[in-house]
Design an enzyme around this catalytic site. Structure first.
Site, PDB file in Angstrom:
ATOM      1  N   ASP A   1      14.247  23.199 -31.394  1.00 63.53           N
ATOM      2  CA  ASP A   1      15.392  22.050 -31.831  1.00 63.53           C
ATOM      3  C   ASP A   1      16.668  22.344 -31.845  1.00 63.53           C
ATOM      4  OD1 ASP A   1      15.332  23.832 -33.951  1.00 63.53           O
ATOM      5  OD2 ASP A   1      15.592  22.135 -35.495  1.00 63.53           O
TER       6      ASP A   1
ATOM      7  N   ASP B   1      18.489  26.818 -28.802  1.00 62.71           N
ATOM      8  CA  ASP B   1      17.329  26.843 -28.095  1.00 62.71           C
ATOM      9  C   ASP B   1      17.088  26.311 -26.821  1.00 62.71           C
ATOM     10  OD1 ASP B   1      15.772  27.712 -30.518  1.00 62.71           O
ATOM     11  OD2 ASP B   1      15.539  25.735 -31.251  1.00 62.71           O
TER      12      ASP B   1
ATOM     13  N   ASP C   1       9.563  28.462 -31.900  1.00 61.07           N
ATOM     14  CA  ASP C   1      10.914  28.865 -32.577  1.00 61.07           C
ATOM     15  C   ASP C   1      10.514  28.727 -34.100  1.00 61.07           C
ATOM     16  OD1 ASP C   1      13.689  29.774 -32.927  1.00 61.07           O
ATOM     17  OD2 ASP C   1      13.871  27.715 -33.548  1.00 61.07           O
TER      18      ASP C   1
ATOM     19  N   CYS D   1       0.939  -1.214   0.124  1.00 66.67           N
ATOM     20  CA  CYS D   1       0.059  -0.030  -0.076  1.00 66.67           C
ATOM     21  C   CYS D   1       0.916   1.200   0.174  1.00 66.67           C
ATOM     22  CB  CYS D   1      -0.904   0.014   1.446  1.00 66.67           C
ATOM     23  SG  CYS D   1      -0.154   0.208   2.773  1.00 66.67           S
TER      24      CYS D   1
ATOM     25  N   CYS E   1       3.195   1.762   2.830  1.00 69.47           N
ATOM     26  CA  CYS E   1       4.727   0.634   2.683  1.00 69.47           C
ATOM     27  C   CYS E   1       5.590   1.729   1.857  1.00 69.47           C
ATOM     28  CB  CYS E   1       4.166  -0.583   1.790  1.00 69.47           C
ATOM     29  SG  CYS E   1       3.110  -1.681   2.921  1.00 69.47           S
TER      30      CYS E   1
END
Length: 778
Positions: free
Chosen positions: A664, A668, A464, A33, A36
């Site tokens: 990308d 960036d 971008d 649970c 635990c």
């Protein structure tokens, strides 16, 4: 070049003397649970040199960041053992020996879980079968006619004998776990079950062995063997259903692993082809692939050409054309031609392996929204124990003498049984597991649960332009022949010249010609003029292609038609080239960084989600305005230098916006790290991908819309799960304690409490599994 870690401020740094952190994943056994998981996490966090520890109940794994100079895997395992739980090892140690140094493989863990699941099912069926016999026998006591023929003591002894296997075999783990918890001064769901069923059984045992003594004390010697057996059977049923649902939540990882090819056809130095296991491949090997076969690993195409189905990696259903020099990826499917490729990456370095690892890491991470559930589960079991004792005391003191003990005992057991913290522990991780797995199916890789939760709050998407909205490379968009010339005749001549050039604009002309499948002509006398263009002789004709200066210095004057065509292209912010044949202007060419075909639709989809889309570019305002208008973007930043991109993110955040940055390139990366959520194109640089919280496996802005929509669906599911889990306990515990009894005479049966407890966990898991039906909007 700065590395990704340099661009990102670490969330938690160790003391200077601790050295670099190492991350280890431990498979934890024995957790039942949220309490635990909380105990294991605290035990690991207290170990020396541990910077952070996160335990995922759904995956049953702990992710620990620690300083190797201060602690080791063995010491972490010892900390878990000291808390009363066990770390799975590759080779189980001898009794009393130290744990093995390495963890088990995923296959070994899966095999162990499969065996544990089979054992759990067996225990459930035995408990269910015995409960099915015990229950009707117990009902005989309510049938006076039957009790004339059956001795009550004999019936009680029969019920006792039938119940003992349920406790000793089917429910043994509950009592062992509760005892271990008591030894380590912890309490879990198993403690509640053990105390509840144990109390009912012990009273029934006393009623069976010493009924006269109980009557002498004024207590009716009732037995609750049916309650004990049925509760254990129902709880085991819940665990069986829970285990089955957990397998489904981790189906994404299994599906990805199942994509891998098992063998590869290696081409030897003598040209002979031999089938070898994929694990035996090494970089530099040449592998042959026939139509319909899977690509064994990552590599570069060296012979032939084909189209490949890469949907398992990118989510893109259309096949991708592959030619000499193109990269191919393991697990993709060859659709048409045969080809050979040279192996470049194997094992954990392949794209598929990295995707599997990223999805696995995300599924094991913790969302900030889970913190409230963690705090509650940390004190939940002790509070429930006190409430159960209070319920017993109140009913025993306030109840009528004839009914006070049954009322007190029923309320005590019902409170213990219904108060299951499992639903709290499963609410967030199960939704995260399904959501991140579903994202991977659509080529959206989510680094961690925190990124998923932050994406849910995004209201502004900053794009971008170059390489994100656009292709990131120049493309020939216009070939305008002048009067007396035809494009079909000019293109082969121009391509013949540009094939000899290395300039990016020349490459754009060549790509255009290749797509048009024009004839390949030979060029002689090639001459490149730096900064201006190129010239050559093709088929006996003198060909020039370049800027206006090239033609002017060659003594070629532009005609009014050429000037008019160029003006139209310049108005569209395109780069203009001129072509001349035999000393006369022949065509005007327009080149631009072409917009991706799906960008406009993706931006409209983002705007339809109520998000503001902002564009950022280093281009001049005229070019920026043209692209923004074409895309339907109302706000844009032009002439933004690479160093200023992060500042633009900060500017939007200063307006109170939650910003998702999409990019990308290397330049960036700071902006991706500065944004609330960074989304990197998977075709971009490794630094950009490392700096982003979400990676898009294909160069398509549709992935941004998919990622943000998925985050909202996932967070909505998590909130529903947490609401159901909290409401279940807030309503269930008072009812189990007998709140309605004075008003209605209705008392919750412990067996109904057990059924409700099992239903709570299964309902949370089922709600999370609904995310498997998520589909991005068209």
């Amino acid at each position: 070049m700065p590395s990704a870690p340099d661009l990102l401020a670490p969330a938690l740094a160790p003391p200077p003397a601790a050295g670099p952190l190492h991350t280890e994943t431990l498979a934890i056994e024995g957790m039942t649970c949220a309490s635990c998981a909380n105990f294991v996490e605290k035990a690991l966090a207290r170990a020396p040199g541990v910077a952070s520890a996160h335990v995922n109940l759904a995956t049953e794994k702990a992710t620990v960041a620690f300083a190797p100079a201060l602690t080791s895997r063995a010491q972490l395992a010892a900390a878990v053992e000291a808390a009363g739980y066990h770390v799975a090892t590759a080779a189980e140690p001898a009794a009393g020996g130290p744990p093995a140094a390495g963890g088990p493989s995923d296959d070994e863990l899966a095999a162990r879980k499969a065996l544990a699941y089979q054992a759990l099912r067996r225990r459930f069926w035995v408990a269910a079968a015995l409960a099915a016999v015990i229950m009707p026998l117990s009902m005989l006591m309510l049938w006076p006619a039957a009790m004339h023929r059956v001795s009550e003591p004999a019936l009680n002894y029969a019920l006792l004998l039938l119940t003992l296997p349920v406790l000793g075999y089917c429910g043994r783990e509950f009592y062992v776990s509760a005892w271990n918890g008591l030894r380590h001064r912890t309490a879990s769901m198993d403690t509640l079950i053990a105390v509840g069923t144990g109390a009912a059984f012990l009273f029934s045992l006393a009623a069976t062995l010493g009924p006269q003594w109980l009557r002498a004390q004024g207590v009716a010697p009732a037995v609750y063997f049916d309650t004990t057996a049925t509760i254990i059977a129902l709880i085991l049923l819940g665990k069986v259903l829970e285990a089955r649902a957990k397998v489904q939540t981790s189906a994404a990882i299994k599906a990805l692993l199942g994509l891998q090819a098992k063998t590869a056809r290696v081409v030897g130095p003598d040209g002979r082809e031999t089938d070898v296991p994929v694990a035996d491949l090494r970089p530099g090997d040449v592998v042959a692939v026939r139509p319909g076969e899977k690509v064994a690993t990552d590599g570069q195409l060296t012979e032939g050409h084909s189209s490949l189905d890469e949907s398992m990696l990118t989510g893109e259903s259309l096949p991708v054309e592959k030619r000499l020099g193109d990269n191919v990826f393991g697990a993709t499917i060859n659709k048409t031609g045969a080809f050979r490729f040279r192996v470049t990456k194997v094992g954990t370095d392949t794209v598929l392996a990295q995707i599997v690892q990223l999805v696995s890491d995300a599924q094991g991470s913790r969302a900030p929204i889970q913190r409230l559930a963690d705090k509650v589960s940390g004190v939940f079991v002790p509070v429930v124990m006190m409430l159960a004792l209070l319920t017993f005391v109140l009913w025993f003191d306030l109840g009528a003498p004839a009914t006070r003990l049954p009322l007190a005992l029923t309320g005590f057991v019902a409170v213990l049984i219904i108060a299951c913290p499992c639903a709290l522990g499963l609410a967030t991780p199960t939704a995260i597991m399904v959501g991140t797995g579903r994202g991977a199916a659509y080529g959206v890789l989510i680094r961690n649960a925190e990124a998923l939760e932050k994406a849910y709050k995004v209201d502004t998407v900053l794009l971008d332009k170059t390489g994100t909205i656009t292709q990131g490379q120049p493309a020939l968009t216009d070939l305008l022949p002048l009067p007396g010339h035809a494009a079909a005749d000019l293109l082969p001549l121009l391509a013949a010249v540009e094939r000899r050039s290395e300039h990016p604009l020349a490459a754009a002309v060549v790509r255009y010609a290749d797509e048009a499948q024009v004839s390949n002509l030979a060029a002689t006398g090639f001459r490149a003029v730096e900064g201006q263009g190129a010239a050559a002789t093709v088929g006996g004709r003198a060909v020039l292609i370049g800027n206006e200066r090239l033609l002017r210095e060659a003594g070629i004057a532009l005609t009014p038609a050429a000037q008019e065509a160029a003006a139209g292209l310049l108005a569209q912010a395109k780069t203009v080239l001129y072509a001349a044949l035999d000393g006369q202007p022949a065509a005007v060419l327009g080149l631009a960084d072409a917009v991706r075909p799906t960008s406009a639709a993706a931006i409209r989809a983002l705007q339809a989600q109520g998000l503001e889309v902002v564009m950022m570019t280093g281009d001049n305002p005229q070019t920026a305005a043209a692209v923004a208008q074409q895309m339907g973007i109302m706000r844009y930043f032009a002439e933004v230098l690479p160093a200023g991109k992060a500042a633009k993110v900060q500017e939007l955040q200063a307006e109170g916006r939650t910003v998702a940055m999409v990019g990308d390139g290397i330049n960036d990366a700071p902006a991706l790290a500065r944004a609330d959520v960074g989304l990197a194109m998977g075709t971009g640089t490794d630094v950009a991908v490392e700096a982003a919280g979400i990676t898009l496996m294909r160069p398509d802005l549709q992935g941004v819309a998919t990622a943000l929509a998925l985050s909202r669906h996932t967070m909505r599911t998590i909130r529903q799960n947490l609401f159901f889990a909290f409401v279940y306990n807030v309503v269930g515990i008072p009812v189990a304690a007998g709140l309605l009894y004075p008003l209605t005479g209705w008392l919750l049966s412990p067996m109904l409490a057990a059924a409700a407890m099992a239903l709570s966990s299964v309902s949370v898991l089922t709600n999370s599994l609904r995310l498997r039906g998520f589909k991005p909007e068209a």
